[in-house]
Design a protein around this motif. Structure first.
Motif, PDB file in Angstrom:
ATOM      1  N   LYS A 116       1.373   6.727   2.948  1.00  0.00           N
ATOM      2  CA  LYS A 116       1.096   5.946   4.146  1.00  0.00           C
ATOM      3  C   LYS A 116       0.123   6.735   5.001  1.00  0.00           C
ATOM      4  O   LYS A 116       0.427   7.849   5.425  1.00  0.00           O
ATOM      5  N   HIS A 144       3.334   6.630  -3.017  1.00  0.00           N
ATOM      6  CA  HIS A 144       2.949   5.621  -2.028  1.00  0.00           C
ATOM      7  C   HIS A 144       2.676   6.326  -0.696  1.00  0.00           C
ATOM      8  O   HIS A 144       3.557   6.462   0.154  1.00  0.00           O
ATOM      9  N   ASP A 148      -4.422   1.724  -4.063  1.00  0.00           N
ATOM     10  CA  ASP A 148      -3.391   0.687  -4.146  1.00  0.00           C
ATOM     11  C   ASP A 148      -2.794   0.601  -5.541  1.00  0.00           C
ATOM     12  O   ASP A 148      -1.601   0.307  -5.706  1.00  0.00           O
ATOM     13  N   MET A 151       1.731  -3.954  -3.794  1.00  0.00           N
ATOM     14  CA  MET A 151       0.293  -4.195  -3.672  1.00  0.00           C
ATOM     15  C   MET A 151      -0.302  -4.906  -4.881  1.00  0.00           C
ATOM     16  O   MET A 151      -1.519  -5.120  -4.923  1.00  0.00           O
ATOM     17  N   ASN A 156       4.012   0.205   1.226  1.00  0.00           N
ATOM     18  CA  ASN A 156       2.889  -0.207   0.373  1.00  0.00           C
ATOM     19  C   ASN A 156       3.231  -0.169  -1.117  1.00  0.00           C
ATOM     20  O   ASN A 156       2.427   0.246  -1.935  1.00  0.00           O
ATOM     21  N   ASP A 157       4.437  -0.599  -1.454  1.00  0.00           N
ATOM     22  CA  ASP A 157       4.870  -0.613  -2.852  1.00  0.00           C
ATOM     23  C   ASP A 157       4.820  -2.014  -3.466  1.00  0.00           C
ATOM     24  O   ASP A 157       5.330  -2.236  -4.555  1.00  0.00           O
ATOM     25  N   GLU A 161      -2.542  -6.562   5.381  1.00  0.00           N
ATOM     26  CA  GLU A 161      -3.289  -6.521   4.122  1.00  0.00           C
ATOM     27  C   GLU A 161      -3.811  -7.908   3.737  1.00  0.00           C
ATOM     28  O   GLU A 161      -4.941  -8.050   3.260  1.00  0.00           O
ATOM     29  N   PHE A 173       2.735  -4.797   7.694  1.00  0.00           N
ATOM     30  CA  PHE A 173       1.765  -4.208   6.760  1.00  0.00           C
ATOM     31  C   PHE A 173       1.275  -5.256   5.764  1.00  0.00           C
ATOM     32  O   PHE A 173       0.062  -5.345   5.499  1.00  0.00           O
ATOM     33  N   ARG A 182       7.199  -3.251   7.310  1.00  0.00           N
ATOM     34  CA  ARG A 182       6.775  -3.736   5.991  1.00  0.00           C
ATOM     35  C   ARG A 182       6.125  -5.114   6.101  1.00  0.00           C
ATOM     36  O   ARG A 182       5.083  -5.389   5.491  1.00  0.00           O
TER      37      ARG A 182
END
Length: 341
Positions: free
Chosen positions: A176, A174, A86, A25, A22-23, A281, A277, A274
Protein backbone atom coordinates in the motif's frame (compact mmCIF):
# COMPACT_ATOMS: atom_id res chain seq x y z
CA UNK A 1 2.80 -0.85 8.05
CA UNK A 2 5.50 -0.13 10.62
CA UNK A 3 9.16 0.63 9.96
CA UNK A 4 11.79 -1.89 10.97
CA UNK A 5 12.51 -2.02 14.68
CA UNK A 6 12.57 -5.70 15.65
CA UNK A 7 10.95 -8.78 14.19
CA UNK A 8 8.70 -9.24 17.21
CA UNK A 9 7.43 -5.67 17.42
CA UNK A 10 6.95 -5.43 13.66
CA UNK A 11 4.95 -8.64 13.58
CA UNK A 12 2.76 -7.50 16.44
CA UNK A 13 2.13 -4.14 14.81
CA UNK A 14 1.28 -5.82 11.54
CA UNK A 15 -1.25 -8.10 13.18
CA UNK A 16 -2.92 -5.10 14.78
CA UNK A 17 -2.87 -2.60 11.96
CA UNK A 18 -2.54 -4.48 8.67
CA UNK A 19 -5.38 -3.76 6.26
CA UNK A 20 -4.89 -5.19 2.78
CA UNK A 21 -6.94 -3.20 0.28
CA UNK A 22 -5.38 -4.10 -3.09
CA UNK A 23 -5.80 -7.88 -3.25
CA UNK A 24 -8.73 -7.82 -5.72
CA UNK A 25 -7.08 -6.19 -8.73
CA UNK A 26 -7.73 -8.95 -11.30
CA UNK A 27 -10.49 -7.21 -13.30
CA UNK A 28 -8.63 -3.88 -13.19
CA UNK A 29 -5.45 -5.50 -14.52
CA UNK A 30 -7.27 -6.85 -17.57
CA UNK A 31 -8.96 -3.52 -18.25
CA UNK A 32 -5.76 -1.49 -17.81
CA UNK A 33 -3.97 -3.81 -20.24
CA UNK A 34 -6.78 -3.31 -22.77
CA UNK A 35 -6.61 0.47 -22.31
CA UNK A 36 -2.84 0.40 -22.84
CA UNK A 37 -3.04 -1.81 -25.94
CA UNK A 38 -5.85 0.28 -27.41
CA UNK A 39 -4.42 3.71 -26.58
CA UNK A 40 -0.79 3.15 -27.57
CA UNK A 41 -1.22 2.79 -31.38
CA UNK A 42 -3.61 5.74 -31.68
CA UNK A 43 -1.38 8.09 -29.70
CA UNK A 44 1.79 6.98 -31.50
CA UNK A 45 -0.01 7.58 -34.80
CA UNK A 46 -1.07 10.98 -33.48
CA UNK A 47 2.52 11.79 -32.53
CA UNK A 48 3.76 10.92 -36.02
CA UNK A 49 0.92 12.89 -37.63
CA UNK A 50 1.69 16.00 -35.56
CA UNK A 51 5.41 15.73 -36.33
CA UNK A 52 4.71 15.32 -40.05
CA UNK A 53 1.93 17.89 -40.35
CA UNK A 54 2.83 21.41 -41.57
CA UNK A 55 3.32 24.10 -38.94
CA UNK A 56 3.26 27.29 -41.01
CA UNK A 57 -0.07 28.40 -39.57
CA UNK A 58 0.11 27.70 -35.85
CA UNK A 59 -3.11 28.01 -33.87
CA UNK A 60 -3.74 28.03 -30.16
CA UNK A 61 -5.92 24.92 -30.44
CA UNK A 62 -2.98 23.02 -31.98
CA UNK A 63 -0.76 24.04 -29.03
CA UNK A 64 -3.31 22.65 -26.57
CA UNK A 65 -3.76 19.46 -28.62
CA UNK A 66 0.00 18.84 -28.72
CA UNK A 67 0.22 19.29 -24.94
CA UNK A 68 -2.74 16.95 -24.48
CA UNK A 69 -0.90 14.38 -26.59
CA UNK A 70 2.23 14.86 -24.44
CA UNK A 71 0.14 14.16 -21.32
CA UNK A 72 -1.24 11.00 -22.96
CA UNK A 73 2.24 9.73 -23.85
CA UNK A 74 3.41 10.41 -20.29
CA UNK A 75 0.50 8.34 -19.00
CA UNK A 76 1.28 5.51 -21.42
CA UNK A 77 4.89 5.44 -20.16
CA UNK A 78 3.78 5.14 -16.52
CA UNK A 79 0.90 2.70 -17.01
CA UNK A 80 3.02 -0.51 -17.43
CA UNK A 81 4.54 0.03 -13.96
CA UNK A 82 1.07 0.17 -12.43
CA UNK A 83 0.02 -2.96 -14.31
CA UNK A 84 3.10 -4.88 -13.11
CA UNK A 85 2.51 -3.81 -9.52
CA UNK A 86 -1.18 -4.75 -9.62
CA UNK A 87 -0.32 -8.15 -11.10
CA UNK A 88 2.15 -8.76 -8.28
CA UNK A 89 4.93 -9.67 -10.72
CA UNK A 90 7.07 -6.63 -9.99
CA UNK A 91 10.16 -6.92 -7.76
CA UNK A 92 10.12 -4.99 -4.52
CA UNK A 93 12.29 -2.12 -5.78
CA UNK A 94 10.00 -1.64 -8.78
CA UNK A 95 6.95 -1.55 -6.51
CA UNK A 96 8.57 1.17 -4.41
CA UNK A 97 9.55 3.02 -7.61
CA UNK A 98 5.91 2.94 -8.75
CA UNK A 99 4.69 4.39 -5.47
CA UNK A 100 7.31 7.14 -5.48
CA UNK A 101 7.54 8.02 -9.19
CA UNK A 102 5.30 6.36 -11.78
CA UNK A 103 2.09 6.68 -9.72
CA UNK A 104 2.79 10.41 -9.32
CA UNK A 105 3.45 10.62 -13.06
CA UNK A 106 0.00 9.14 -13.74
CA UNK A 107 -1.61 11.93 -11.72
CA UNK A 108 0.52 14.61 -13.40
CA UNK A 109 -0.65 13.42 -16.81
CA UNK A 110 -4.25 13.09 -15.60
CA UNK A 111 -4.51 16.70 -14.41
CA UNK A 112 -2.57 17.99 -17.41
CA UNK A 113 -5.18 16.27 -19.60
CA UNK A 114 -8.00 17.87 -17.61
CA UNK A 115 -6.47 21.34 -17.98
CA UNK A 116 -5.75 21.06 -21.71
CA UNK A 117 -9.16 19.55 -22.51
CA UNK A 118 -10.72 22.53 -20.73
CA UNK A 119 -8.49 24.92 -22.73
CA UNK A 120 -9.46 23.20 -26.00
CA UNK A 121 -13.19 23.49 -25.33
CA UNK A 122 -12.89 27.12 -24.17
CA UNK A 123 -10.65 28.02 -27.11
CA UNK A 124 -13.13 26.56 -29.60
CA UNK A 125 -15.87 28.72 -28.12
CA UNK A 126 -13.73 31.86 -28.26
CA UNK A 127 -12.72 31.26 -31.88
CA UNK A 128 -16.34 30.85 -32.93
CA UNK A 129 -17.53 33.92 -31.03
CA UNK A 130 -16.97 37.16 -33.04
CA UNK A 131 -17.06 39.40 -29.99
CA UNK A 132 -14.10 37.55 -28.41
CA UNK A 133 -11.84 37.28 -31.44
CA UNK A 134 -10.16 40.61 -30.64
CA UNK A 135 -8.91 39.29 -27.29
CA UNK A 136 -5.39 37.86 -27.08
CA UNK A 137 -6.48 34.85 -25.03
CA UNK A 138 -6.54 32.50 -28.04
CA UNK A 139 -3.29 33.71 -29.60
CA UNK A 140 -0.44 31.25 -30.07
CA UNK A 141 1.94 33.09 -27.72
CA UNK A 142 -0.62 33.13 -24.91
CA UNK A 143 -1.40 29.44 -25.48
CA UNK A 144 2.29 28.55 -25.16
CA UNK A 145 2.66 30.63 -22.00
CA UNK A 146 -0.45 29.06 -20.47
CA UNK A 147 0.80 25.55 -21.32
CA UNK A 148 4.15 26.22 -19.62
CA UNK A 149 2.35 27.57 -16.55
CA UNK A 150 0.18 24.44 -16.30
CA UNK A 151 3.15 22.06 -16.48
CA UNK A 152 5.20 24.08 -13.98
CA UNK A 153 2.27 24.31 -11.58
CA UNK A 154 1.65 20.55 -11.71
CA UNK A 155 5.33 19.77 -11.23
CA UNK A 156 5.49 22.18 -8.28
CA UNK A 157 2.52 20.44 -6.66
CA UNK A 158 3.40 16.83 -7.51
CA UNK A 159 7.20 16.49 -7.47
CA UNK A 160 7.49 16.83 -3.65
CA UNK A 161 5.55 13.55 -3.45
CA UNK A 162 8.52 11.96 -5.22
CA UNK A 163 11.22 13.81 -3.26
CA UNK A 164 9.96 13.59 0.33
CA UNK A 165 11.65 10.84 2.40
CA UNK A 166 9.87 7.52 2.87
CA UNK A 167 9.73 4.90 5.61
CA UNK A 168 11.21 1.43 5.43
CA UNK A 169 8.56 -1.29 5.51
CA UNK A 170 8.71 -5.04 5.33
CA UNK A 171 8.68 -6.71 1.92
CA UNK A 172 5.10 -7.74 1.12
CA UNK A 173 3.08 -8.89 -1.85
CA UNK A 174 0.35 -6.24 -1.59
CA UNK A 175 2.16 -2.97 -0.96
CA UNK A 176 0.00 0.00 0.00
CA UNK A 177 1.75 3.15 -1.24
CA UNK A 178 0.56 5.27 1.67
CA UNK A 179 2.41 2.94 4.07
CA UNK A 180 5.71 4.24 2.64
CA UNK A 181 4.91 7.86 3.48
CA UNK A 182 5.98 9.66 6.62
CA UNK A 183 3.55 11.99 8.39
CA UNK A 184 4.95 14.91 6.37
CA UNK A 185 4.50 12.90 3.16
CA UNK A 186 0.88 12.08 4.03
CA UNK A 187 0.08 15.71 4.80
CA UNK A 188 1.64 16.91 1.54
CA UNK A 189 -0.23 14.17 -0.35
CA UNK A 190 -3.51 15.39 1.13
CA UNK A 191 -2.65 18.98 0.20
CA UNK A 192 -1.81 17.81 -3.34
CA UNK A 193 -5.20 16.13 -3.70
CA UNK A 194 -7.11 19.23 -2.57
CA UNK A 195 -5.07 21.56 -4.81
CA UNK A 196 -5.64 19.30 -7.83
CA UNK A 197 -9.34 19.08 -6.98
CA UNK A 198 -9.46 22.90 -7.01
CA UNK A 199 -7.79 22.84 -10.44
CA UNK A 200 -10.38 20.34 -11.62
CA UNK A 201 -13.29 22.44 -10.34
CA UNK A 202 -12.01 25.54 -12.16
CA UNK A 203 -11.47 23.56 -15.37
CA UNK A 204 -14.95 22.03 -15.09
CA UNK A 205 -16.53 25.45 -14.63
CA UNK A 206 -14.79 26.66 -17.80
CA UNK A 207 -15.94 23.56 -19.71
CA UNK A 208 -19.57 23.84 -18.61
CA UNK A 209 -19.81 27.60 -19.24
CA UNK A 210 -18.16 27.38 -22.66
CA UNK A 211 -20.25 24.39 -23.70
CA UNK A 212 -23.47 26.01 -22.49
CA UNK A 213 -22.78 29.29 -24.31
CA UNK A 214 -21.81 27.40 -27.47
CA UNK A 215 -25.02 25.39 -27.42
CA UNK A 216 -27.06 28.54 -26.78
CA UNK A 217 -25.50 30.29 -29.77
CA UNK A 218 -25.94 27.26 -32.02
CA UNK A 219 -29.57 26.79 -31.10
CA UNK A 220 -30.34 30.38 -32.13
CA UNK A 221 -29.71 29.37 -35.73
CA UNK A 222 -32.68 26.96 -35.77
CA UNK A 223 -34.75 29.71 -37.41
CA UNK A 224 -32.53 29.49 -40.50
CA UNK A 225 -33.10 26.15 -42.29
CA UNK A 226 -29.81 26.48 -44.17
CA UNK A 227 -27.77 26.73 -40.97
CA UNK A 228 -29.84 24.42 -38.79
CA UNK A 229 -28.37 21.12 -40.03
CA UNK A 230 -24.79 22.30 -39.50
CA UNK A 231 -25.75 23.77 -36.13
CA UNK A 232 -27.23 20.46 -34.99
CA UNK A 233 -24.02 18.61 -35.87
CA UNK A 234 -21.90 21.20 -34.08
CA UNK A 235 -24.18 21.11 -31.04
CA UNK A 236 -23.97 17.31 -30.97
CA UNK A 237 -20.16 17.40 -31.05
CA UNK A 238 -19.98 20.03 -28.28
CA UNK A 239 -22.40 18.04 -26.14
CA UNK A 240 -20.47 14.81 -26.74
CA UNK A 241 -17.13 16.35 -25.72
CA UNK A 242 -18.59 17.98 -22.60
CA UNK A 243 -20.42 14.77 -21.61
CA UNK A 244 -17.25 12.72 -22.10
CA UNK A 245 -15.34 15.17 -19.91
CA UNK A 246 -17.93 14.95 -17.13
CA UNK A 247 -18.26 11.15 -17.25
CA UNK A 248 -14.49 10.65 -17.31
CA UNK A 249 -13.40 12.93 -14.49
CA UNK A 250 -16.32 13.75 -12.18
CA UNK A 251 -16.78 10.24 -10.66
CA UNK A 252 -13.08 10.03 -9.81
CA UNK A 253 -13.14 13.31 -7.89
CA UNK A 254 -16.28 12.29 -6.01
CA UNK A 255 -14.38 9.27 -4.62
CA UNK A 256 -10.91 10.81 -4.40
CA UNK A 257 -11.49 13.06 -1.38
CA UNK A 258 -12.95 10.42 1.01
CA UNK A 259 -10.25 7.97 -0.10
CA UNK A 260 -7.61 10.56 0.79
CA UNK A 261 -9.15 10.81 4.26
CA UNK A 262 -8.69 7.05 4.57
CA UNK A 263 -5.05 7.33 3.46
CA UNK A 264 -4.36 9.98 6.10
CA UNK A 265 -6.04 7.83 8.80
CA UNK A 266 -9.00 10.15 9.28
CA UNK A 267 -11.10 7.12 8.29
CA UNK A 268 -9.76 4.05 10.11
CA UNK A 269 -12.33 1.36 9.27
CA UNK A 270 -10.67 -1.30 7.09
CA UNK A 271 -13.81 -2.36 5.19
CA UNK A 272 -14.60 1.29 4.38
CA UNK A 273 -11.04 1.83 3.20
CA UNK A 274 -11.27 -1.24 0.94
CA UNK A 275 -14.51 -0.01 -0.62
CA UNK A 276 -13.08 3.47 -1.16
CA UNK A 277 -9.94 2.00 -2.75
CA UNK A 278 -11.97 -0.12 -5.17
CA UNK A 279 -14.12 2.90 -6.00
CA UNK A 280 -11.00 5.00 -6.57
CA UNK A 281 -9.50 2.36 -8.88
CA UNK A 282 -12.73 2.01 -10.88
CA UNK A 283 -13.13 5.75 -11.37
CA UNK A 284 -9.40 6.20 -12.09
CA UNK A 285 -9.75 3.61 -14.84
CA UNK A 286 -12.66 5.64 -16.22
CA UNK A 287 -10.45 8.74 -16.21
CA UNK A 288 -7.54 6.95 -17.88
CA UNK A 289 -9.86 5.73 -20.63
CA UNK A 290 -9.69 9.14 -22.33
CA UNK A 291 -6.33 8.25 -23.90
CA UNK A 292 -8.18 5.83 -26.19
CA UNK A 293 -10.53 8.52 -27.52
CA UNK A 294 -8.24 11.56 -27.68
CA UNK A 295 -6.83 10.57 -31.12
CA UNK A 296 -10.35 11.02 -32.51
CA UNK A 297 -10.40 14.49 -30.96
CA UNK A 298 -7.08 15.28 -32.65
CA UNK A 299 -8.50 14.09 -35.98
CA UNK A 300 -11.67 16.16 -35.66
CA UNK A 301 -10.15 19.44 -34.45
CA UNK A 302 -6.85 19.71 -36.34
CA UNK A 303 -7.06 19.91 -40.14
CA UNK A 304 -3.27 19.48 -40.75
CA UNK A 305 -3.47 16.38 -38.57
CA UNK A 306 -6.37 15.07 -40.67
CA UNK A 307 -4.49 15.58 -43.93
CA UNK A 308 -1.37 13.87 -42.62
CA UNK A 309 -3.34 10.98 -41.13
CA UNK A 310 -5.19 10.43 -44.40
CA UNK A 311 -1.90 10.40 -46.32
CA UNK A 312 -0.49 7.88 -43.88
CA UNK A 313 -3.53 5.65 -44.24
CA UNK A 314 -3.31 5.87 -48.03
CA UNK A 315 0.38 4.88 -47.86
CA UNK A 316 -0.51 1.94 -45.65
CA UNK A 317 -3.10 0.73 -48.13
CA UNK A 318 -0.79 0.79 -51.16
CA UNK A 319 1.38 -2.23 -50.26
CA UNK A 320 -1.71 -4.37 -49.73
CA UNK A 321 -3.04 -3.29 -53.10
CA UNK A 322 0.29 -4.22 -54.69
CA UNK A 323 0.26 -7.59 -52.96
CA UNK A 324 -3.25 -8.25 -54.19
CA UNK A 325 -2.16 -7.39 -57.74
CA UNK A 326 0.79 -9.76 -57.46
CA UNK A 327 -1.47 -12.52 -56.22
CA UNK A 328 -3.78 -12.02 -59.19
CA UNK A 329 -0.87 -11.95 -61.66
CA UNK A 330 0.81 -15.08 -60.35
CA UNK A 331 -2.08 -17.48 -61.08
CA UNK A 332 -2.39 -16.02 -64.56
CA UNK A 333 1.32 -16.53 -65.25
CA UNK A 334 1.25 -20.09 -63.98
CA UNK A 335 -1.83 -20.82 -66.06
CA UNK A 336 -0.05 -19.56 -69.19
CA UNK A 337 2.94 -21.77 -68.40
CA UNK A 338 0.72 -24.79 -67.98
CA UNK A 339 -0.99 -24.01 -71.27
CA UNK A 340 2.38 -23.71 -73.02
CA UNK A 341 3.47 -27.10 -71.71
Amino acid sequence: MMPYSSNTSAAGAEGAEQCIINDQMGPFIVLYILVFITGLPGNLLSLWAFISSPTEKQQSSRIYLVNLLAANLLLLLALPFKILMDIGAAPWNLMVFHCQASAVTIYISLYASIAFLAFIITDRYMQDCPSLRSLRLHEVGFARLLSVVVWLLLLLIMVPNMALPTKRVQVQQHLKCSSLKTDLGLHWHALTVFLCTALFLNASAAVLVSSGLTLKRLLRSRCDPKLWSDARQAAASVTAVAAAYVLSFVPYHVVRTPYTLAQTKVINDCSTERQLFLGKEATLLLSVLHICFDPMLFFCLCSPFRRTARKMMSYCRRPTDCNEEKETVQPTTSALQEAAV
